[in-house]
Design a protein around this motif. Structure first.
Motif, PDB file in Angstrom:
ATOM      1  N   GLU A 185       0.827  -1.216   0.000  1.00  0.00           N
ATOM      2  CA  GLU A 185       0.000   0.000   0.000  1.00  0.00           C
ATOM      3  C   GLU A 185       0.864   1.270   0.000  1.00  0.00           C
ATOM      4  OE1 GLU A 185      -3.511   0.127   2.420  1.00  0.00           O
ATOM      5  OE2 GLU A 185      -3.766  -2.051   2.369  1.00  0.00           O
TER       6      GLU A 185
ATOM      7  N   ARG B 194      -5.092   4.541  -3.920  1.00  0.00           N
ATOM      8  CA  ARG B 194      -5.826   3.463  -4.569  1.00  0.00           C
ATOM      9  C   ARG B 194      -6.551   3.883  -5.840  1.00  0.00           C
ATOM     10  NH1 ARG B 194      -7.100  -1.582  -3.071  1.00  0.00           N
ATOM     11  NH2 ARG B 194      -8.989  -2.547  -3.862  1.00  0.00           N
TER      12      ARG B 194
ATOM     13  N   ARG C 138      -3.315   6.209  -9.397  1.00  0.00           N
ATOM     14  CA  ARG C 138      -2.590   5.559  -8.302  1.00  0.00           C
ATOM     15  C   ARG C 138      -1.222   6.215  -8.054  1.00  0.00           C
ATOM     16  NH1 ARG C 138      -3.571  -0.666  -7.303  1.00  0.00           N
ATOM     17  NH2 ARG C 138      -3.054   0.224  -5.288  1.00  0.00           N
TER      18      ARG C 138
ATOM     19  N   HIS D  75       0.704  -2.898  -8.072  1.00  0.00           N
ATOM     20  CA  HIS D  75      -0.349  -3.369  -7.179  1.00  0.00           C
ATOM     21  C   HIS D  75      -0.103  -2.885  -5.749  1.00  0.00           C
ATOM     22  CE1 HIS D  75      -2.589  -5.751 -10.027  1.00  0.00           C
ATOM     23  NE2 HIS D  75      -1.516  -6.433 -10.377  1.00  0.00           N
TER      24      HIS D  75
ATOM     25  N   ILE E  68     -10.144 -12.688  -6.861  1.00  0.00           N
ATOM     26  CA  ILE E  68     -11.246 -11.781  -7.162  1.00  0.00           C
ATOM     27  C   ILE E  68     -10.730 -10.380  -7.449  1.00  0.00           C
ATOM     28  CG2 ILE E  68     -13.343 -10.744  -6.217  1.00  0.00           C
ATOM     29  CD1 ILE E  68     -13.663 -13.321  -4.524  1.00  0.00           C
ATOM     30  N   GLU E  69      -9.748  -9.919  -6.645  1.00  0.00           N
ATOM     31  CA  GLU E  69      -9.182  -8.578  -6.820  1.00  0.00           C
ATOM     32  C   GLU E  69      -7.886  -8.668  -7.616  1.00  0.00           C
ATOM     33  OE1 GLU E  69      -8.890  -6.899  -2.619  1.00  0.00           O
ATOM     34  OE2 GLU E  69      -9.013  -9.064  -2.372  1.00  0.00           O
ATOM     35  N   PRO E  70      -7.497  -7.603  -8.303  1.00  0.00           N
ATOM     36  CA  PRO E  70      -6.177  -7.594  -8.946  1.00  0.00           C
ATOM     37  C   PRO E  70      -5.077  -7.628  -7.879  1.00  0.00           C
ATOM     38  CG  PRO E  70      -7.586  -5.828  -9.786  1.00  0.00           C
ATOM     39  CD  PRO E  70      -8.258  -6.380  -8.572  1.00  0.00           C
ATOM     40  N   ARG E  71      -4.240  -8.633  -7.949  1.00  0.00           N
ATOM     41  CA  ARG E  71      -3.156  -8.784  -6.980  1.00  0.00           C
ATOM     42  C   ARG E  71      -1.891  -9.245  -7.686  1.00  0.00           C
ATOM     43  NH1 ARG E  71      -4.058  -7.055  -1.467  1.00  0.00           N
ATOM     44  NH2 ARG E  71      -6.324  -6.909  -1.315  1.00  0.00           N
TER      45      ARG E  71
ATOM     46  N   GLY F 124      -5.067 -11.469  -1.001  1.00  0.00           N
ATOM     47  CA  GLY F 124      -6.418 -10.950  -1.135  1.00  0.00           C
ATOM     48  C   GLY F 124      -7.229 -10.997   0.144  1.00  0.00           C
TER      49      GLY F 124
ATOM     50  N   SER G 127      -9.381 -16.637  -2.539  1.00  0.00           N
ATOM     51  CA  SER G 127      -8.323 -16.005  -3.339  1.00  0.00           C
ATOM     52  C   SER G 127      -6.954 -16.241  -2.715  1.00  0.00           C
ATOM     53  CB  SER G 127      -8.579 -14.501  -3.460  1.00  0.00           C
ATOM     54  OG  SER G 127      -9.736 -14.231  -4.209  1.00  0.00           O
TER      55      SER G 127
ATOM     56  N   GLN H 142      -3.687 -17.883  -4.462  1.00  0.00           N
ATOM     57  CA  GLN H 142      -2.466 -17.093  -4.586  1.00  0.00           C
ATOM     58  C   GLN H 142      -1.277 -17.810  -3.949  1.00  0.00           C
ATOM     59  OE1 GLN H 142      -3.999 -13.555  -2.751  1.00  0.00           O
ATOM     60  NE2 GLN H 142      -5.231 -13.037  -4.550  1.00  0.00           N
TER      61      GLN H 142
ATOM     62  N   ASN I 226      -3.087 -11.256   5.249  1.00  0.00           N
ATOM     63  CA  ASN I 226      -4.522 -11.001   5.435  1.00  0.00           C
ATOM     64  C   ASN I 226      -5.251 -12.188   6.056  1.00  0.00           C
ATOM     65  OD1 ASN I 226      -5.699  -8.450   4.969  1.00  0.00           O
ATOM     66  ND2 ASN I 226      -5.211  -8.573   2.798  1.00  0.00           N
TER      67      ASN I 226
END
Length: 227
Positions: A41, A45, A49, A80, A104-107, A125, A130, A134, A157
């Motif tokens: 991060e 976002r 970006r 990312h 599900i999310e771009p990672r 994710g 996910s 991954q 996570n």
């Protein structure tokens, strides 16, 4: 080779609720004094970006430099939202590649190769399905480096002990301590996983007063030796 490595989710340099204050995050990184640090991060976002951690402040406050790579956008620091900082003498020897991840999310993950070490910085994710996909892909890639020292490090996570992390069975999972939420850490979202060729001599959580204000995560660190 002996290295001090770290991982830190910056939460866009805004603490739990703001304001945007990257100097706090850089102070935390300087306190950790890592040879290499994987960051999550590092960019805002939305939109193009743009960098949340200003590139121009990094060297002055930490003595580190970002690894060069193709970033998400022209004004992004990371890909990312991820970046790797290193001491300049190590950056000259290192090679980095980007690893797209399913979900599900771009990672994506960042794989850094230096000497006999492959260090993979991750930000998995939010959905457990996910995360399982991954990790399975990352471990499959790591298995192609049989005999080498492999280290996964970052924001997994996942707050449960091993549930959702089954794909890491070929590696040794380390949990330095609770890292989230930073002001009163209860959940161990940030983890480390290493192969047998890598010796970890110490691990910990960067739990300083500044760290509890600078992000919603506390950083983790490890001291490693390549056998």
């Amino acid at each position: 080779m002996k290295l001090r490595v770290a991982s830190y989710n910056l939460h866009k340099c805004r603490g739990m609720t703001g304001p945007h204050a990257p100097e706090r995050n850089l102070q935390v990184i300087a306190e950790l004094n890592p040879d290499i640090i994987a960051l999550q991060e590092v960019d805002f976002r939305l939109g193009a970006r743009p960098e949340a951690l200003p590139r121009a402040m990094i060297a002055e406050m930490t003595g580190l430099e970002p690894m060069q790579m193709r970033t998400t956008g022209e004004t992004s620091l990371g890909w990312h939202g991820q970046a790797v900082l290193m001491k300049p003498e190590l950056a000259e020897q290192a090679v980095m590649r980007r690893l797209p991840l399913p979900g599900i999310e771009p990672r994506g993950a960042l794989a850094l190769r230096i000497g006999g070490l492959t260090l993979i910085g991750v930000h998995l994710g939010l959905a457990r399905s996910s995360r399982r996909q991954q990790l399975a892909r990352l471990v499959a890639k790591a298995s192609r480096l049989a005999g080498d020292a492999v280290m996964l490090m970052g924001d997994f996570n996942e707050w449960r002990g091993t549930r959702g992390l089954e794909s890491l069975d070929p590696l040794h999972l380390l949990t330095p301590g609770p890292t989230y939420p930073a002001p009163m850490p209860r959940l161990p979202l940030d983890r480390i996983a290493v192969s047998a060729a890598l010796r970890v001599t110490a691990t910990g959580v960067g739990d300083s007063a500044t760290a509890r204000q600078a992000s919603d995560h506390l950083p983790i660190w490890a001291e490693i030796e390549l056998s």
